[in-house]
Motif scaffolding. Structure first.
Motif, PDB file in Angstrom:
ATOM      1  N   GLY A 115      -4.764   0.386  -3.332  1.00 46.04           N
ATOM      2  CA  GLY A 115      -4.589   1.839  -3.338  1.00 46.04           C
ATOM      3  C   GLY A 115      -3.894   2.342  -4.583  1.00 46.04           C
ATOM      4  N   ASP A 116      -3.189   3.442  -4.444  1.00 47.42           N
ATOM      5  CA  ASP A 116      -2.580   4.119  -5.590  1.00 47.42           C
ATOM      6  C   ASP A 116      -1.547   3.270  -6.324  1.00 47.42           C
ATOM      7  OD1 ASP A 116      -4.106   6.206  -4.730  1.00 47.42           O
ATOM      8  OD2 ASP A 116      -2.471   7.619  -4.425  1.00 47.42           O
ATOM      9  N   VAL A 117      -0.975   2.284  -5.647  1.00 42.67           N
ATOM     10  CA  VAL A 117       0.077   1.496  -6.280  1.00 42.67           C
ATOM     11  C   VAL A 117      -0.490   0.346  -7.111  1.00 42.67           C
ATOM     12  CG1 VAL A 117       0.421  -0.219  -4.440  1.00 42.67           C
ATOM     13  CG2 VAL A 117       2.390   0.547  -5.816  1.00 42.67           C
ATOM     14  N   ALA A 118      -1.762   0.020  -6.915  1.00 43.84           N
ATOM     15  CA  ALA A 118      -2.344  -1.158  -7.556  1.00 43.84           C
ATOM     16  C   ALA A 118      -2.909  -0.822  -8.932  1.00 43.84           C
ATOM     17  CB  ALA A 118      -3.448  -1.744  -6.672  1.00 43.84           C
ATOM     18  N   GLU A 119      -2.664  -1.710  -9.891  1.00 44.29           N
ATOM     19  CA  GLU A 119      -3.237  -1.586 -11.231  1.00 44.29           C
ATOM     20  C   GLU A 119      -4.181  -2.759 -11.461  1.00 44.29           C
ATOM     21  OE1 GLU A 119      -1.848  -1.691 -15.919  1.00 44.29           O
ATOM     22  OE2 GLU A 119      -0.454  -0.926 -14.394  1.00 44.29           O
ATOM     23  N   HIS A 120      -5.464  -2.454 -11.572  1.00 44.70           N
ATOM     24  CA  HIS A 120      -6.480  -3.482 -11.746  1.00 44.70           C
ATOM     25  C   HIS A 120      -7.167  -3.300 -13.093  1.00 44.70           C
ATOM     26  CE1 HIS A 120     -10.729  -4.931 -11.383  1.00 44.70           C
ATOM     27  NE2 HIS A 120     -10.089  -6.020 -10.922  1.00 44.70           N
ATOM     28  N   ALA A 121      -7.190  -4.375 -13.874  1.00 42.76           N
ATOM     29  CA  ALA A 121      -7.836  -4.344 -15.197  1.00 42.76           C
ATOM     30  C   ALA A 121      -7.314  -3.184 -16.027  1.00 42.76           C
ATOM     31  CB  ALA A 121      -9.350  -4.272 -15.039  1.00 42.76           C
ATOM     32  N   GLY A 122      -6.002  -2.926 -15.919  1.00 49.33           N
ATOM     33  CA  GLY A 122      -5.373  -1.883 -16.717  1.00 49.33           C
ATOM     34  C   GLY A 122      -5.576  -0.476 -16.207  1.00 49.33           C
ATOM     35  N   ALA A 162       0.860  -1.183   0.000  1.00 51.14           N
ATOM     36  CA  ALA A 162       0.000   0.000   0.000  1.00 51.14           C
ATOM     37  C   ALA A 162       0.895   1.231   0.000  1.00 51.14           C
ATOM     38  CB  ALA A 162      -0.922  -0.014   1.210  1.00 51.14           C
ATOM     39  N   THR A 163       1.904   1.180  -0.873  1.00 51.66           N
ATOM     40  CA  THR A 163       2.980   2.180  -0.868  1.00 51.66           C
ATOM     41  C   THR A 163       2.600   3.483  -1.541  1.00 51.66           C
ATOM     42  OG1 THR A 163       3.866   0.997  -2.788  1.00 51.66           O
ATOM     43  CG2 THR A 163       4.866   0.539  -0.643  1.00 51.66           C
ATOM     44  N   GLY A 164       1.399   3.559  -2.104  1.00 48.71           N
ATOM     45  CA  GLY A 164       0.916   4.829  -2.615  1.00 48.71           C
ATOM     46  C   GLY A 164       1.630   5.293  -3.867  1.00 48.71           C
ATOM     47  N   SER A 165       1.750   6.598  -3.996  1.00 48.53           N
ATOM     48  CA  SER A 165       2.340   7.193  -5.192  1.00 48.53           C
ATOM     49  C   SER A 165       3.134   8.425  -4.806  1.00 48.53           C
ATOM     50  CB  SER A 165       1.232   7.567  -6.195  1.00 48.53           C
ATOM     51  OG  SER A 165       0.286   8.425  -5.583  1.00 48.53           O
ATOM     52  N   HIS A 166       3.859   8.942  -5.769  1.00 47.92           N
ATOM     53  CA  HIS A 166       4.637  10.158  -5.544  1.00 47.92           C
ATOM     54  C   HIS A 166       4.288  11.175  -6.617  1.00 47.92           C
ATOM     55  CE1 HIS A 166       7.037   7.736  -8.387  1.00 47.92           C
ATOM     56  NE2 HIS A 166       7.400   8.906  -8.904  1.00 47.92           N
ATOM     57  N   SER A 167       4.574  12.422  -6.337  1.00 42.33           N
ATOM     58  CA  SER A 167       4.271  13.484  -7.286  1.00 42.33           C
ATOM     59  C   SER A 167       5.206  13.420  -8.477  1.00 42.33           C
ATOM     60  CB  SER A 167       4.403  14.853  -6.602  1.00 42.33           C
ATOM     61  OG  SER A 167       3.441  14.998  -5.592  1.00 42.33           O
ATOM     62  N   PHE A 168       4.619  13.607  -9.647  1.00 38.91           N
ATOM     63  CA  PHE A 168       5.402  13.661 -10.875  1.00 38.91           C
ATOM     64  C   PHE A 168       5.954  15.070 -11.054  1.00 38.91           C
ATOM     65  CE2 PHE A 168       5.327  14.816 -15.447  1.00 38.91           C
ATOM     66  CZ  PHE A 168       6.416  14.038 -15.851  1.00 38.91           C
TER      67      PHE A 168
END
Length: 876
Positions: A746-753, A576-582
Motif C-alpha cells: 500500500g501507501d507505505v511500500a516503495e517498490h522499484a523506487g 500496511a500503515t498507509g500515509s499521512h497528509s503533508f
C-alpha cells in the motif's frame, strides 16, 4: 454531418451552447432596467399612458415568453437584475436561506399572486401611482433579498410572485436559453430552474417532501380558475368588494377541486395533469386577454385592431398551448428514463419505462429487481441506470476498485462488457457469487436482469487443504485500509488455520476512503461507506484491534508492542500503515480551523467546525485529486470555496494543460474559484483562522483551511525497527522488506523506487504479499508494478487518465478536441501500443481505453474510434 455529440436529454446551463455572449446580457439587462424605471415614472406622472402600456401591452406579453423561452425572461427580468446587483458588486452577505424560508418560499410567492390578482381589479388597474409604488416595492424587496441571501435564493428562485407562473409555464421550454446571471452557480436553490430548466419542474413534483411538492400542485390546480375569475367577474365597484372576493374564492375552489378530482380518478402522473392545467390557463388568458390588448393599442395609438387579429391571437395561443402539453408530456417520459425520482415515481414509472424500452428497437432492456425496467443505450453502465431510477445503490470510485456497488446479474451475464483486471480483483476480494459484477464497470450490450443484493460464494468449498506453510501460525497486519484487509482476506483463503490480527489506529472497520469527502456535506455519517459487514470479520476469523496503536516492532523476538501495553507475537508481519497528509511548513498551520482530509474523522471534524463557527469561506491548499474532491464537497456544504494550486494548472500528474484548463472552467461554473501559481506563505488569525496569505503578498479571507498538498508514507515505525527506508519502506518484487519475515504493502511500500499511493496498486500488492507470506518454500508471486489510473469524482464532469501523462521520446500523440462538446481525448501511442491517455468528457471511451493502456494493447482501434468522431470538413 458535424461530428458533434448531442446534448444530454436534460442539459444544465453550463452544457447549453451560448448564442449570446455574457457581456451582451449585461447590456440587455441595463436597457430593460432603464425601461422598467421609465415605466414606473409614466405610471406615477402620466398614468393615462403608463397604465395601458403596462397592464394592457407589457404584462400580456410575459406569459408567451415564459411558455416559449422562459430563460430569456430569467436573464432579462428587471427584478432579477435588481436582485443580482449586490452579488455583482460583491455587496451581498450571501447567507443560505433559513429552513423555514427554504420550505415555504414558494408558498409565499403563491400567496402573493393570489392576493395581488384581485387587488389589480380593485386598485392597480385604475391607479398609476399605486402600481408605480407596487413595482418600486417589489424591486426594493428583490434588491434586499440579494443583499442578504446567496445566489437567487433571496427573490428570483424563492418568494417572487412571478415564479409560480414561470415554473408552471417553463417546464418544457421550446427554446433553451442558458442562465447568464449565476456565474458561477452557488447551489442556492433546490431543483433550480436556472441550473437545469428541463428537469426542475418534474423534480419538484416528484420530491419526497409531499408538502414541498404540494405547493406546486396546488398552484397548478387554482391557476385556470384564477384566470377566469380575473377576466369574467363583475367589477367590484358594482358588486361590492365582499361579493367580488367571495366569487373569486369560489372560482379558485372549483378549479382546484377539478384538478384533484382528475389526479384521483384519471391514471395520469400529476406532472402531466399540471402541464394540462398550465396550458388551460395560458389559453384562457389569451382568449380573454386578446381583446384587452386590442383596447390597449386603441388607448395608446388610436387604432382599433380588427376582430380577425383578436381571433388569430386566440388561435395561436391554443396551438402554442397544445404544443406545450405535447412537449411537457414527452419531457416527463424522458425524465422518468433519464432522471427518475423517489420511490413513488419509480413505481409509477415502471410501465412507461417498459413501453419506452419496447418501442426502441436499438435499446436493450435492463430490469432491476424484477420490477423496474429501463431502456439502455449501448455502453451505459448499470450504475448510471440504477442512479437514473434512484435505486438504493452506493456509488464509489466509479472505477471498479473500491467495491461499493456490487450487483447480481440474474440473467444476461454475457450481455455485459468483459470484466477488467481491476474489477476482477475487486470481485475476488468481495467474495460474492460468480454472477456478481461491479455496477460502475458493467456496461450494457444487450438485455440484462439485475438484482441489488449479490450472494456470497461458497467459501468452504474453496478452502485450501495444502500448499501453505503450516509453521506460519500467527500473522499480524498493521493497518486496516484496503491494503491491510486485502492481505487478511487472501491469507485466510490460502491458510485456513493461522491466526490473523489486524491492528488499526482508527475506530472503524474498512470503509471507502475514496468517498470520505461525502461525509462533509452528507447527512448519514459513515452509512454506506463500509465495504464489509461486521460479520465478515468473524466469518473469516480475523481479529481486529480497532482504535489501537502499534508502538514498537521487536524483530529479534518477532513481537509487536501495542500502546495498550499488550504484545502480539508474529510469524509474519505486514506493514500496511498507509500515509499521512503533508502540511506545508508555513506559519499558522496549527491554528484552529486548519484541517487535513485523510480519514473519516477529519471530514467529520470539518463538518462540526463549520457548524460551530458559522464558517462561510474556505481555502483548499492543493489542486490534486483529493483537493478538488474536497473542494467540491465543501462547495456542496454551502461554503465559498477557493483552491490554491502551486503550479500553472490542475491535476498536473493526471492531466495535460488542455484537460486541466477545461476542468478549471467547469469548476468555475460550479462556483469553485481556482488560483494557480499560488504558494501558501502564512495562515493568520487571532483565535482561529481568519485569512490566508500567499507568496507575493496577496491575501484571501478564510474561516477554514483544508490542506490537500500531498501525502507522506507512515514509515516511522519501520525506521525505528531498523528496516530499510527511503521515501517509503523499501520492498523487493515479492513485497518483502529488508527483513524476510516482514512485508509492506500500500501507501507505505516503495517498490522499484516508486510509492504508488493508489488503491489498485494497494490491492495488487496485498494479493502478492499474502500469497508469498503463507507459501511453502521461497516466495514465487512477483509484483511487476501497477499502471496508474485515476478518475475525478465531481458532479457534471467525467475526467480520467491512464498510464503515462507526459509524452516521451518515440511517443505518437493522438488528440481529439471538440470544444463545443467539451470533449477532449489525448492518447499516447508507442510502437503501435497504447501507453497513456487523458480523457475529459468521454466516459464512453473509458473502459476501452483503460483496458488498452493497462494491457499495453493495440492502439489502432482507439485511434480509429477517435478519427470517426472528428468533424467532417466543410464542403465534403
Amino acid at each position: 454531418m458535424t461530428g458533434q455529440r448531442p446534448l444530454p436529454v436534460f442539459p444544465n446551463y453550463t452544457q447549453v451552447p451560448r448564442r449570446v455572449p455574457l457581456g451582451a446580457w449585461d447590456v440587455v439587462r441595463g436597457v430593460v432596467l432603464l425601461l422598467f424605471l421609465a415605466e414606473i415614472a409614466l405610471l406615477g406622472f402620466a398614468p393615462d399612458v403608463g397604465l395601458p402600456l403596462f397592464w394592457k401591452l407589457t404584462v400580456p406579453v410575459l406569459p408567451a415568453v415564459w411558455l416559449l423561452a422562459p430563460g430569456l425572461w430569467r436573464n432579462a427580468c428587471p427584478l432579477a437584475a435588481s436582485n443580482q446587483l449586490p452579488r455583482r458588486f460583491e455587496l451581498s452577505r450571501a447567507l443560505p436561506q433559513p429552513e423555514w424560508l427554504r420550505r415555504h418560499a414558494h408558498l409565499i410567492g403563491i400567496a402573493a399572486v393570489l392576493t395581488l390578482v384581485p387587488l389589480r381589479r380593485v386598485v392597480f388597474n385604475h391607479s398609476g401611482p399605486a402600481t408605480a409604488a407596487l413595482l418600486l416595492a417589489v424591486a426594493t424587496l428583490a434588491f434586499a433579498g440579494g443583499l442578504v441571501f446567496k445566489g437567487k435564493s433571496g427573490w428570483c428562485s424563492s418568494v417572487c410572485p412571478l415564479l409560480p407562473v414561470q415554473r408552471l409555464y417553463g417546464q418544457a421550454p421550446a427554446v433553451l436559453v442558458p442562465n447568464s446571471h449565476c456565474q458561477p452557480c452557488v447551489g442556492c436553490t433546490k431543483n433550480c430552474y436556472d441550473f437545469n430548466p428541463g428537469v426542475a419542474h418534474f423534480a419538484d413534483h416528484d420530491d419526497d417532501d409531499e408538502q414541498y411538492a404540494g405547493y406546486r400542485r396546488f398552484f397548478a390546480g387554482v391557476f385556470p380558475g384564477l384566470v377566469v375569475a380575473f377576466f369574467t367577474l363583475e367589477d367590484p365597484a358594482s358588486t361590492g368588494v365582499g361579493a367580488f372576493l367571495a366569487a373569486y374564492g369560489l372560482a379558485l375552489l372549483v378549479s382546484l377541486g377539478s384538478y384533484y378530482a382528475i389526479v384521483s380518478i384519471v391514471p395520469l402522473r400529476r406532472a402531466r395533469v399540471t402541464a394540462a392545467y398550465g396550458a388551460a390557463g395560458f389559453s384562457l388568458f389569451y382568449w380573454f386577454g386578446a381583446p384587452v390588448v386590442a383596447s390597449g393599442v386603441e388607448d395608446l395609438f388610436g387604432w382599433t385592431p380588427p376582430d380577425a387579429v383578436v381571433t388569430v391571437v386566440r388561435v395561436a395561443a391554443i396551438v402554442a398551448a397544445v404544443a406545450f402539453v405535447v412537449r411537457a408530456w414527452r419531457r416527463d417520459a424522458d425524465y422518468l428514463v433519464e432522471v427518475g425520482g423517489g420511490t413513488a415515481v419509480r413505481v409509477a414509472a415502471t410501465e412507461v419505462l417498459r413501453e419506452r424500452a419496447a418501442s426502441d428497437a436499438d435499446a436493450a432492456e435492463v430490469t432491476f429487481e424484477d420490477e423496474f425496467h429501463v431502456a439502455a443505450q449501448d455502453g451505459q453502465s448499470l450504475l448510471e441506470l440504477a442512479e437514473a431510477l434512484d435505486l438504493a445503490i452506493e456509488p464509489g470510485c466509479r472505477m471498479g476498485v473500491c467495491g461499493a456497488d456490487p450487483v447480481a446479474i440474474l440473467d444476461g451475464l454475457d450481455a455485459l462488457s468483459e470484466v477488467g483486471d481491476d474489477e476482477a480483483s475487486t470481485l475476488d476480494r468481495l467474495g460474492f457469487a460468480p454472477n456478481t459484477r461491479m455496477a460502475c464497470m458493467a456496461r450494457v450490450r444487450g438485455d440484462v436482469a439485475v438484482g441489488l443484493q449479490p450472494q456470497p460464494r461458497d467459501a468452504a468449498a474453496e478452502a485450501p487443504t495444502d500448499g501453505f506453510d503450516r509453521s506460519v501460525e500467527q500473522v499480524v497486519i498493521l493497518g486496516n485500509g484496503i491494503a491491510g484487509i486485502t492481505v487478511a482476506d487472501h491469507v485466510r483463503r490460502r491458510h485456513p488455520d493461522c491466526e490473523i490480527h489486524v491492528v488499526s489506529r482508527e475506530p472503524h472497520h474498512l470503509y471507502n476512503r475514496m468517498a470520505i469527502s461525502r461525509l462533509i456535506y452528507g447527512r448519514t455519517a459513515l452509512h454506506g461507506l463500509f465495504l464489509q459487514p461486521d460479520a465478515w470479520y468473524d466469518e473469516h476469523r480475523i481479529t481486529c484491534w480497532l482504535n489501537t496503536e502499534a508502538t514498537r516492532i521487536d524483530r529479534e523476538q518477532r513481537v509487536v508492542t501495542l500502546a495498550t501495553g499488550e504484545e502480539l507475537p508474529y510469524d509474519r508481519l505486514v506493514l500496511a500503515t498507509g500515509s499521512h497528509s503533508f502540511v506545508p511548513p508555513a506559519p499558522g498551520t496549527d491554528l484552529p480551523g486548519v484541517f487535513v482530509v485523510r480519514e473519516a474523522s477529519d471530514a467529520a471534524a470539518i463538518r462540526r467546525y463549520r457548524q460551530d463557527h458559522d464558517a462561510d469561506r474556505v481555502v483548499v491548499v492543493g489542486g490534486g485529486l483529493l483537493g478538488l474532491e474536497v473542494a467540491y464537497a465543501l462547495k456542496r456544504f454551502g461554503l465559498q470555496t477557493t483552491v490554491l494550486e502551486r503550479g500553472p494548472g490542475l491535476l498536473r500528474r493526471q492531466l495535460d494543460a488542455r484537460a486541466g484548463a477545461l476542468l478549471g472552467e467547469h469548476l468555475a461554473g460550479l462556483g469553485i474559484e481556482v488560483v494557480t501559481d499560488a504558494s501558501l506563505a502564512e495562515i493568520t488569525g487571532t483565535d482561529r483562522v481568519e485569512a490566508v496569505s500567499l507568496e507575493g503578498g496577496a491575501a484571501l479571507a478564510a474561516d477554514l483551511v483544508v490542506m490537500a498538498a500531498g501525502v507522506r508514507p507512515n514509515v516511522e515505525l519501520a525506521a525505528a525497527a531498523g528496516l530499510e527506508v527511503e521515501r517509503g519502506v523499501v520492498v523487493d518484487d515479492h513485497l518483502r522488506t529488508s527483513d524476510p519475515a516482514i512485508y509492506a504493502v500500500g501507501d507505505v511500500a516503495e517498490h522499484a523506487g516508486r510509492v504508488y499511493g493508489l488503491w489498485p496498486a494497494a490491492v495488487d500488492q496485498a494479493r502478492v504479499a499474502a500469497t508469498n507470506l503463507v507459501a511453502e518454500g521461497e516466495p514465487t508471486a512477483a509484483y511487476a508494478g501497477t499502471v496508474p489510473a485515476t478518475m475525478l469524482k465531481v458532479v457534471g464532469v467525467d475526467v480520467a487518465s491512464y498510464g503515462r501523462v507526459d509524452p516521451e521520446e518515440g511517443d505518437e500523440v493522438v488528440v481529439l478536441d471538440l470544444p463545443a462538446e467539451r470533449r477532449y481525448v489525448r492518447l499516447l501511442v508507442n510502437g503501435g501500443r497504447a501507453v497513456g491517455a487523458v480523457l475529459y468528457g468521454a466516459p464512453d471511451l473509458a473502459a476501452e481505453v483503460a483496458a488498452a493502456v493497462k494491457g499495453n494493447g493495440d492502439a489502432a482501434p482507439l485511434v480509429a474510434a477517435l478519427d470517426a468522431q472528428r468533424p467532417v470538413p466543410a464542403g465534403r
